[in-house]
Design an enzyme around this catalytic site. Sequence first.
Site, PDB file in Angstrom:
ATOM      1  N   SER A 190       0.762  -1.206  -0.045  1.00  0.00           N
ATOM      2  CA  SER A 190      -0.049  -0.007   0.140  1.00  0.00           C
ATOM      3  C   SER A 190       0.869   1.168   0.086  1.00  0.00           C
ATOM      4  CB  SER A 190      -0.957   0.050   1.183  1.00  0.00           C
ATOM      5  OG  SER A 190      -1.724   1.316   1.316  1.00  0.00           O
ATOM      6  N   LEU A 191       0.532   2.228  -0.826  1.00  0.00           N
ATOM      7  CA  LEU A 191       1.208   3.614  -0.903  1.00  0.00           C
ATOM      8  C   LEU A 191       0.309   4.586  -0.083  1.00  0.00           C
ATOM      9  CD1 LEU A 191       2.515   3.470  -4.854  1.00  0.00           C
ATOM     10  CD2 LEU A 191       3.996   3.036  -2.596  1.00  0.00           C
ATOM     11  N   LYS A 201     -13.350  -4.827   1.739  1.00  0.00           N
ATOM     12  CA  LYS A 201     -14.307  -3.879   1.237  1.00  0.00           C
ATOM     13  C   LYS A 201     -15.797  -4.274   1.546  1.00  0.00           C
ATOM     14  CE  LYS A 201     -11.572  -1.158  -1.788  1.00  0.00           C
ATOM     15  NZ  LYS A 201     -11.160  -0.289  -2.892  1.00  0.00           N
ATOM     16  N   ASN A 224     -14.788   1.841   1.504  1.00  0.00           N
ATOM     17  CA  ASN A 224     -13.206   1.809   1.312  1.00  0.00           C
ATOM     18  C   ASN A 224     -12.666   2.996   2.507  1.00  0.00           C
ATOM     19  OD1 ASN A 224     -13.879   4.288   0.165  1.00  0.00           O
ATOM     20  ND2 ASN A 224     -11.802   4.380  -0.734  1.00  0.00           N
ATOM     21  N   ASP A 284     -14.047   5.419  -3.429  1.00  0.00           N
ATOM     22  CA  ASP A 284     -13.501   4.965  -4.733  1.00  0.00           C
ATOM     23  C   ASP A 284     -14.168   5.751  -5.744  1.00  0.00           C
ATOM     24  OD1 ASP A 284     -11.426   3.457  -3.685  1.00  0.00           O
ATOM     25  OD2 ASP A 284     -12.845   1.818  -3.366  1.00  0.00           O
ATOM     26  N   THR A 337     -15.280 -13.758 -16.802  1.00  0.00           N
ATOM     27  CA  THR A 337     -16.540 -14.489 -16.496  1.00  0.00           C
ATOM     28  C   THR A 337     -17.500 -14.051 -16.550  1.00  0.00           C
ATOM     29  OG1 THR A 337     -14.978 -15.373 -14.724  1.00  0.00           O
ATOM     30  CG2 THR A 337     -17.050 -15.723 -14.325  1.00  0.00           C
ATOM     31  N   GLY A 393      -3.269   4.209 -12.459  1.00  0.00           N
ATOM     32  CA  GLY A 393      -4.078   4.424 -11.295  1.00  0.00           C
ATOM     33  C   GLY A 393      -3.529   5.219 -10.436  1.00  0.00           C
TER      34      GLY A 393
HETATM   35  P1  ATR Z   1     -10.274  -6.007  -7.742  1.00  0.00           P
HETATM   36  O1  ATR Z   1     -11.191  -5.670  -6.365  1.00  0.00           O
HETATM   37  O2  ATR Z   1      -9.042  -5.217  -7.813  1.00  0.00           O
HETATM   38  O3  ATR Z   1     -11.414  -5.649  -8.623  1.00  0.00           O
HETATM   39  P2  ATR Z   1     -11.204  -8.732  -7.974  1.00  0.00           P
HETATM   40  O4  ATR Z   1     -12.639  -8.545  -7.309  1.00  0.00           O
HETATM   41  O5  ATR Z   1     -10.192  -9.988  -7.482  1.00  0.00           O
HETATM   42  O6  ATR Z   1     -10.202  -7.538  -7.695  1.00  0.00           O
HETATM   43  O7  ATR Z   1     -11.554  -8.714  -9.623  1.00  0.00           O
HETATM   44  C1  ATR Z   1     -10.186  -9.036 -10.416  1.00  0.00           C
HETATM   45  C2  ATR Z   1     -10.810  -8.837 -11.840  1.00  0.00           C
HETATM   46  O8  ATR Z   1      -9.708  -9.032 -12.692  1.00  0.00           O
HETATM   47  C3  ATR Z   1     -11.837  -9.717 -12.318  1.00  0.00           C
HETATM   48  O9  ATR Z   1     -12.715  -8.990 -13.045  1.00  0.00           O
HETATM   49  C4  ATR Z   1     -11.390 -10.885 -12.916  1.00  0.00           C
HETATM   50  O10 ATR Z   1     -12.097 -11.506 -13.774  1.00  0.00           O
HETATM   51  P3  ATR Z   1     -12.890 -12.902 -13.110  1.00  0.00           P
HETATM   52  O11 ATR Z   1     -14.207 -12.302 -12.820  1.00  0.00           O
HETATM   53  O12 ATR Z   1     -13.151 -13.600 -14.506  1.00  0.00           O
HETATM   54  O13 ATR Z   1     -11.919 -13.612 -12.311  1.00  0.00           O
HETATM   55  C5  ATR Z   1     -10.120 -10.047 -13.615  1.00  0.00           C
HETATM   56  N1  ATR Z   1      -9.229 -11.028 -14.101  1.00  0.00           N
HETATM   57  C6  ATR Z   1      -8.089 -11.339 -13.240  1.00  0.00           C
HETATM   58  N2  ATR Z   1      -7.163 -12.106 -13.802  1.00  0.00           N
HETATM   59  C7  ATR Z   1      -7.747 -12.213 -15.256  1.00  0.00           C
HETATM   60  C8  ATR Z   1      -7.283 -12.728 -16.433  1.00  0.00           C
HETATM   61  N3  ATR Z   1      -6.135 -13.444 -16.672  1.00  0.00           N
HETATM   62  N4  ATR Z   1      -7.861 -12.394 -17.681  1.00  0.00           N
HETATM   63  C9  ATR Z   1      -9.020 -11.761 -17.582  1.00  0.00           C
HETATM   64  N5  ATR Z   1      -9.574 -11.382 -16.711  1.00  0.00           N
HETATM   65  C10 ATR Z   1      -8.733 -11.267 -15.110  1.00  0.00           C
END
Ligand code: ATR
Length: 270
Positions: free
Chosen positions: A20-21, A71, A92, A107, A155, A235
């Site tokens: 964390s920054l 969160k 958050n 956020d 997904t 970001g």
């Molecule tokens: P955050 O809180 O940072 O959004 P998260 O809730 O774990 O973290 O969500 C990660 C996101 O990155 C999700 O949309 C995930 O897709 P899935 O819902 O299919 O898991 C996406 N993601 C992670 N790795 C990925 C990959 N290799 N290709 C495409 N999407 C990916």
Amino acid sequence: MNLTGSAEIYGVIGYPIKHSLSPVFQNAAFSHLGLNAVYVPFEIHPDYLKEALYGLKLAGVKGLNVTVPHKEAVLELVDHLDQDAEKIGAVNTLKFTEGGTEGYNTDWIGFLKAIRELENPEGRRVLVLGAGGASKAVVYALVKAGAEVLIWNRTPEKAERLARTFGVRTVSRPEDVVKEVDIIVNTTSVGLKEDDPPLFDYSLLSEGQAVVDLIYKETSLIRSAKERGCKTQNGFPMLVYQGAESFRIWTGCEPPLKVMKRSLQPYGYI
Ligand code: ATR
């Protein structure tokens, strides 16, 4: 930093938290304004979230940022939930007061303030990549700002759920719409590692499009976008703006944005 016994304690809870920054720029802001306050990271295992919050509150902590993976879980642990946090389904920012624990989400406003430095999303068509935690605040902000939002997620069920919540559409492949959107926002973790395969064929990006990646560094998406004449943002601006809004909630002071941004320069903020 000159702290006395009446120093106020703020912090961030997450698991892990070492990356964390937030302590960097929050402490820079406290110092700059001469506030008797300090901001520290707390690594809290998910199994002990409730106990940890109780303990931190008893120890006199005034406020916390909340990051992955807490969160959503803290929603159940607050006494007063801000409307935006309720609609997004994530908190958050916590403020501990005599009247109880207040939960906020900064956020979405952080994202909106950041993207407005690049492009006003009002009336624009935006492709959001990802439907995880970060995506919820992003989609909420874009809808609130009057953008037309399309969500793609690896997904599809998660994209559909998010789209239903916020009344927007999904797409089955980024390639199908990338040429027709004004703004692309990556909320996935793809790009964190240098050898991550691209989310779509980045040569489809065209000049004039705006590309935002919530990852704090120059990802291959941002590099390709720059090469193709797109406007880009990583970001860092969102990180600072969401933290600045938390700072405002806790202290009631105007956050010293320039100081906060400058403190992150050694970590890659340009
Ligand atoms: P955050 O809180 O940072 O959004 P998260 O809730 O774990 O973290 O969500 C990660 C996101 O990155 C999700 O949309 C995930 O897709 P899935 O819902 O299919 O898991 C996406 N993601 C992670 N790795 C990925 C990959 N290799 N290709 C495409 N999407 C990916």
